[in-house]
Design an enzyme around this catalytic site. Structure first.
Site, PDB file in Angstrom:
ATOM      1  N   GLY A 106      -1.077   0.857  -4.851  1.00 59.18           N
ATOM      2  CA  GLY A 106      -2.380   0.313  -4.498  1.00 59.18           C
ATOM      3  C   GLY A 106      -3.471   0.972  -5.302  1.00 59.18           C
ATOM      4  O   GLY A 106      -3.494   2.202  -5.414  1.00 59.18           O
ATOM      5  N   CYS A 131      11.285 -14.175   0.269  1.00 56.28           N
ATOM      6  CA  CYS A 131      10.536 -14.847  -0.800  1.00 56.28           C
ATOM      7  C   CYS A 131      11.479 -15.582  -1.767  1.00 56.28           C
ATOM      8  O   CYS A 131      11.036 -16.397  -2.563  1.00 56.28           O
ATOM      9  CB  CYS A 131       9.618 -13.873  -1.531  1.00 56.28           C
ATOM     10  SG  CYS A 131      10.435 -12.389  -2.084  1.00 56.28           S
ATOM     11  N   CYS A 169      15.571  -7.998   3.561  1.00 57.61           N
ATOM     12  CA  CYS A 169      14.692  -9.165   3.541  1.00 57.61           C
ATOM     13  C   CYS A 169      14.765  -9.779   2.159  1.00 57.61           C
ATOM     14  O   CYS A 169      14.611  -9.085   1.151  1.00 57.61           O
ATOM     15  CB  CYS A 169      13.242  -8.782   3.842  1.00 57.61           C
ATOM     16  SG  CYS A 169      12.135 -10.213   3.735  1.00 57.61           S
ATOM     17  N   ASP A 176      13.033  -9.459 -17.688  1.00 55.97           N
ATOM     18  CA  ASP A 176      11.920  -9.004 -16.830  1.00 55.97           C
ATOM     19  C   ASP A 176      12.400  -8.953 -15.389  1.00 55.97           C
ATOM     20  O   ASP A 176      13.437  -9.512 -15.048  1.00 55.97           O
ATOM     21  CB  ASP A 176      10.692  -9.909 -16.974  1.00 55.97           C
ATOM     22  CG  ASP A 176       9.408  -9.186 -16.525  1.00 55.97           C
ATOM     23  OD1 ASP A 176       9.465  -7.973 -16.228  1.00 55.97           O
ATOM     24  OD2 ASP A 176       8.351  -9.835 -16.454  1.00 55.97           O
ATOM     25  N   ASP A 177      11.628  -8.263 -14.550  1.00 52.26           N
ATOM     26  CA  ASP A 177      12.062  -8.111 -13.160  1.00 52.26           C
ATOM     27  C   ASP A 177      11.876  -9.392 -12.358  1.00 52.26           C
ATOM     28  O   ASP A 177      12.678  -9.705 -11.488  1.00 52.26           O
ATOM     29  CB  ASP A 177      11.282  -6.970 -12.482  1.00 52.26           C
ATOM     30  CG  ASP A 177       9.812  -7.300 -12.368  1.00 52.26           C
ATOM     31  OD1 ASP A 177       9.115  -7.275 -13.396  1.00 52.26           O
ATOM     32  OD2 ASP A 177       9.357  -7.632 -11.260  1.00 52.26           O
ATOM     33  N   CYS A 216       0.870  -1.175   0.000  1.00 48.58           N
ATOM     34  CA  CYS A 216       0.000   0.000   0.000  1.00 48.58           C
ATOM     35  C   CYS A 216       0.902   1.219   0.000  1.00 48.58           C
ATOM     36  O   CYS A 216       2.122   1.103   0.093  1.00 48.58           O
ATOM     37  CB  CYS A 216      -0.865   0.041   1.259  1.00 48.58           C
ATOM     38  SG  CYS A 216      -2.003  -1.358   1.423  1.00 48.58           S
ATOM     39  N   ASN A 269       1.051   0.677   5.748  1.00 45.53           N
ATOM     40  CA  ASN A 269       1.597  -0.145   4.661  1.00 45.53           C
ATOM     41  C   ASN A 269       2.385  -1.281   5.302  1.00 45.53           C
ATOM     42  O   ASN A 269       3.281  -1.029   6.111  1.00 45.53           O
ATOM     43  CB  ASN A 269       2.512   0.712   3.777  1.00 45.53           C
ATOM     44  CG  ASN A 269       3.270  -0.103   2.728  1.00 45.53           C
ATOM     45  OD1 ASN A 269       4.352   0.295   2.304  1.00 45.53           O
ATOM     46  ND2 ASN A 269       2.716  -1.217   2.305  1.00 45.53           N
ATOM     47  N   GLY A 270       2.064  -2.501   4.920  1.00 49.68           N
ATOM     48  CA  GLY A 270       2.754  -3.657   5.479  1.00 49.68           C
ATOM     49  C   GLY A 270       1.746  -4.639   6.026  1.00 49.68           C
ATOM     50  O   GLY A 270       0.532  -4.456   5.870  1.00 49.68           O
ATOM     51  N   CYS A 316      12.787  -4.639   2.496  1.00 57.12           N
ATOM     52  CA  CYS A 316      12.280  -5.495   1.415  1.00 57.12           C
ATOM     53  C   CYS A 316      13.091  -5.305   0.127  1.00 57.12           C
ATOM     54  O   CYS A 316      13.094  -4.232  -0.465  1.00 57.12           O
ATOM     55  CB  CYS A 316      10.814  -5.173   1.154  1.00 57.12           C
ATOM     56  SG  CYS A 316      10.148  -5.969  -0.335  1.00 57.12           S
ATOM     57  N   SER A 327       8.096  -3.006 -16.086  1.00 59.07           N
ATOM     58  CA  SER A 327       8.907  -3.430 -14.947  1.00 59.07           C
ATOM     59  C   SER A 327      10.289  -3.956 -15.316  1.00 59.07           C
ATOM     60  O   SER A 327      11.211  -3.904 -14.517  1.00 59.07           O
ATOM     61  CB  SER A 327       8.141  -4.487 -14.155  1.00 59.07           C
ATOM     62  OG  SER A 327       7.774  -5.535 -15.027  1.00 59.07           O
ATOM     63  N   TYR A 377      10.958  -4.333  -7.957  1.00 61.43           N
ATOM     64  CA  TYR A 377       9.696  -4.195  -8.676  1.00 61.43           C
ATOM     65  C   TYR A 377       8.727  -3.139  -8.144  1.00 61.43           C
ATOM     66  O   TYR A 377       8.184  -2.350  -8.915  1.00 61.43           O
ATOM     67  CB  TYR A 377       8.981  -5.558  -8.711  1.00 61.43           C
ATOM     68  CG  TYR A 377       7.575  -5.475  -9.224  1.00 61.43           C
ATOM     69  CD1 TYR A 377       7.331  -5.292 -10.590  1.00 61.43           C
ATOM     70  CD2 TYR A 377       6.487  -5.532  -8.362  1.00 61.43           C
ATOM     71  CE1 TYR A 377       6.047  -5.181 -11.072  1.00 61.43           C
ATOM     72  CE2 TYR A 377       5.193  -5.425  -8.846  1.00 61.43           C
ATOM     73  CZ  TYR A 377       4.972  -5.248 -10.193  1.00 61.43           C
ATOM     74  OH  TYR A 377       3.710  -5.120 -10.660  1.00 61.43           O
TER      75      TYR A 377
HETATM   76  P1  5GP Z   1       3.681 -13.716 -13.437  1.00 62.20           P
HETATM   77  O1  5GP Z   1       3.017 -13.537 -14.720  1.00 62.20           O
HETATM   78  O2  5GP Z   1       4.934 -14.507 -13.518  1.00 62.20           O
HETATM   79  O3  5GP Z   1       2.750 -14.216 -12.379  1.00 62.20           O
HETATM   80  O4  5GP Z   1       4.073 -12.264 -12.904  1.00 62.20           O
HETATM   81  C1  5GP Z   1       5.302 -11.680 -13.151  1.00 62.20           C
HETATM   82  C2  5GP Z   1       5.107 -10.310 -13.690  1.00 62.20           C
HETATM   83  O5  5GP Z   1       4.172  -9.629 -12.883  1.00 62.20           O
HETATM   84  C3  5GP Z   1       6.370  -9.500 -13.710  1.00 62.20           C
HETATM   85  O6  5GP Z   1       6.445  -8.875 -14.978  1.00 62.20           O
HETATM   86  C4  5GP Z   1       6.182  -8.470 -12.626  1.00 62.20           C
HETATM   87  O7  5GP Z   1       6.619  -7.216 -13.095  1.00 62.20           O
HETATM   88  C5  5GP Z   1       4.696  -8.421 -12.375  1.00 62.20           C
HETATM   89  N1  5GP Z   1       4.209  -8.358 -11.000  1.00 62.20           N
HETATM   90  C6  5GP Z   1       3.038  -7.873 -10.717  1.00 62.20           C
HETATM   91  N2  5GP Z   1       2.781  -7.941  -9.417  1.00 62.20           N
HETATM   92  C7  5GP Z   1       3.797  -8.486  -8.823  1.00 62.20           C
HETATM   93  C8  5GP Z   1       4.066  -8.803  -7.472  1.00 62.20           C
HETATM   94  O8  5GP Z   1       3.313  -8.577  -6.540  1.00 62.20           O
HETATM   95  N3  5GP Z   1       5.253  -9.385  -7.250  1.00 62.20           N
HETATM   96  C9  5GP Z   1       6.112  -9.622  -8.260  1.00 62.20           C
HETATM   97  N4  5GP Z   1       7.264 -10.192  -7.976  1.00 62.20           N
HETATM   98  N5  5GP Z   1       5.868  -9.337  -9.538  1.00 62.20           N
HETATM   99  C10 5GP Z   1       4.710  -8.772  -9.834  1.00 62.20           C
HETATM  100 FE1  SF4 Z   2       9.918  -8.173   0.225  1.00 56.01          FE
HETATM  101 FE2  SF4 Z   2      10.050 -10.756  -0.452  1.00 56.01          FE
HETATM  102 FE3  SF4 Z   2      10.639  -9.956   2.038  1.00 56.01          FE
HETATM  103 FE4  SF4 Z   2       8.125  -9.868   1.153  1.00 56.01          FE
HETATM  104  S1  SF4 Z   2       9.357 -11.710   1.489  1.00 56.01           S
HETATM  105  S2  SF4 Z   2       9.184  -8.302   2.341  1.00 56.01           S
HETATM  106  S3  SF4 Z   2       8.408  -9.302  -1.009  1.00 56.01           S
HETATM  107  S4  SF4 Z   2      11.736  -9.452   0.128  1.00 56.01           S
HETATM  108 MG    MG Z   3       6.048  -6.773 -15.249  1.00 56.88          MG
END
Ligand code: 5GP
Ligand code: SF4
Ligand code: MG
Length: 459
Positions: A30, A443, A440, A352-353, A2, A107-108, A242, A290, A248
């Site tokens: 958000g 994930c 962090c 991609d990210d 958020c 936020n969090g 994070c 992204s 991203y």
């Molecule tokens: P996918 O299609 O693999 O589920 O999602 C990856 C794509 O969604 C990436 O291009 C990324 O930029 C975007 N994306 C949107 N929301 C998120 C999010 O909450 N976490 C991450 N890691 N990527 C997200």
């Molecule tokens: Fe960020 Fe991943 Fe840690 Fe969540 S688990 S706070 S998305 S680094």
């Molecule tokens: Mg993307």
């Protein structure tokens, strides 16, 4: 994820339009609800709020806000995690309790919210929402023998997990960041107005200068006397900023904890080029928006031309907020379109990210192949996402995470790429440029917040 924003004007000028603009700049954090709460310096200190569903400009009435006067206000844009998408979870949440008025924008995600809620419900608390933020209000109300600021400190002491907060206490503005520092929070100033914002891009829009980031574990009290710093009485073993904010979530024009998000993304691409080069390619491209900046870094470091051969429809929101798999599948096609002529017969590196479910990249590769590409090599500017996030990001369960279900080779085949490579956790950490124990990366690594869980529920 958020976004929060707050403003306090010493000279009594209204800050409501500033907060509106700040939220507008945080819209990427958000899109589900937006809200503003305010009190006024010379009034009876009652707290007022305007909240609505959807984007800032539909949720809030800018005209009505700018014709109102309040010298202190906070705002919030919501992306649902804890509590789901119920409108009762729209923020800021407000209350007039025994010691005055409070409004909170959060936020969090508080990881021990359920335990606290059970404890409070057993003592008679009646919750209005399903979210975690309301626990802070109830913890304060249960300490009505203390002045409001002490009650807030007493409440924050009990929380575990992620919270970056903008709070109104009467007509004071409070900024608070959890002891682990999960989510960003920054302070700015323009003339007599002090601001708090999730990201510095929201300070830019109101013409404020950056003062500094709120430190992990810090509470800043902003009022007519100036700014006072207090400490949340929790001793964390380490910080947990994070890493994904840099990869991203945050806007590239933001500075977080002293690091430029743009600079980090470019560096991620450079590291990726060094660890996973693709010598025979004709060009590198990024998945907009992204992946674009890391793709520029990748192209630069590997001396490949950077071409913008995938075009994004600017009017489509980020696909991840759309709820069903079917809509998500369609979403990619609606959103991204390759330029066939540029791609035909070419060997392309696509950056991609991140890969979450793998839907985006799979769809894009199939579109690129349909356009006649000879080879498609995928490079990802974050390590494989294998674990869910409990700190405010709505990541899917392990079963839905592509990298948790398959090894890289299988995933590469599945998405139809000629090769697939990720950046390592070590290289990502170096690109971010913060000490590894401060970040962090749960994930990616499964190393969640440890310690600090034990406390006495003494209110
Ligand atoms: P996918 O299609 O693999 O589920 O999602 C990856 C794509 O969604 C990436 O291009 C990324 O930029 C975007 N994306 C949107 N929301 C998120 C999010 O909450 N976490 C991450 N890691 N990527 C997200
Ligand atoms: Fe960020 Fe991943 Fe840690 Fe969540 S688990 S706070 S998305 S680094
Ligand atoms: Mg993307």
């Amino acid at each position: 994820m958020c976004g929060v924003f707050g403003a306090f004007s010493k000279d009594g000028n209204s800050v409501l339009e500033d907060v509106y603009l700040g939220l507008y700049a945080l819209q990427h954090r958000g899109q589900e609800t937006a809200g503003i709460a305010w009190t006024d310096l010379f009034g009876n200190k009652n707290v007022h709020a305007m909240r609505g569903s959807g984007l800032v400009h539909t949720a809030l009435d800018q005209k009505a806000l700018s014709s109102n006067t309040a010298n202190v206000a906070i705002g919030h844009v919501r992306y649902s995690t804890a509590g789901g998408s119920d409108f009762s979870n729209a923020q800021p949440i407000i209350a007039n309790y025994a010691r005055g008025s409070v409004a909170i924008a959060h936020n969090g995600n508080i990881t021990n919210a359920t335990a606290i809620r059970n404890f409070l419900e057993n003592r008679g608390a009646i919750f209005q929402s399903t979210g975690d933020t309301e626990t802070i209000l109830h913890l304060m109300a249960h300490q009505s023998h203390k002045p409001p600021l002490d009650a807030l400190v007493g409440a924050l002491r009990l929380l575990r997990g992620a919270y970056s907060l903008a709070v109104l206490l009467g007509n004071r503005l409070i900024a608070a960041r959890d002891p682990w520092g999960f989510r960003p929070l920054i302070i700015g100033q323009r003339g007599e107005v002090t601001y708090v914002a999730s990201e510095s891009c929201a300070l830019d829009i109101v013409g404020a200068e950056i003062i500094r980031d709120v430190k992990p574990g810090e509470i800043l009290v902003i009022d007519e006397k100036g700014m006072k710093s207090l400490k949340i009485p929790v001793t964390p073993r380490r910080k947990h900023l994070c890493a994904f904010e840099y990869v991203y979530f945050a806007r590239p024009d933001s500075l977080i904890d002293g690091r430029s998000v743009y600079g980090v993304r470019k560096a991620l691409g450079c590291y990726l080029a060094k660890s996973s080069p693709c010598g025979k390619a004709d060009m590198a491209t990024g998945l907009p928006d992204s992946g674009t900046i890391s793709a520029i870094g990748y192209a630069e470091a590997s001396e490949l031309p950077y071409e913008k051969v995938i075009v994004r429809n600017r009017y489509v929101g980020r696909t991840f907020i759309e709820p069903t798999q079917r809509v998500r599948d369609l979403g990619v096609k609606i959103k991204l379109n390759p330029i066939g002529k540029m791609i035909d017969g070419k060997r392309i590196v696509v950056v991609d990210d991140s890969i979450v479910r793998g839907t985006t990249v799979q769809r894009v590769i199939s579109m690129i192949r349909d356009s006649g590409a000879d080879e498609v090599h995928v490079r990802i500017a974050s390590p494989p996402v294998r674990f869910p996030c409990y700190y405010g990001i709505d990541t899917p369960t392990c079963e839905e995470l592509a990298a948790a279900r398959m090894d890289t080779e299988t995933l590469c085949r599945n998405i139809g790429a000629d090769s697939l490579a990720y950046i390592s956790v070590e290289d990502m950490t170096e690109a971010i440029g913060l000490p590894a124990p401060d970040l962090c990366t749960a994930c990616f690594t499964g190393e969640y917040l440890q310690g600090g869980e034990d406390y006495e529920m003494d209110l």
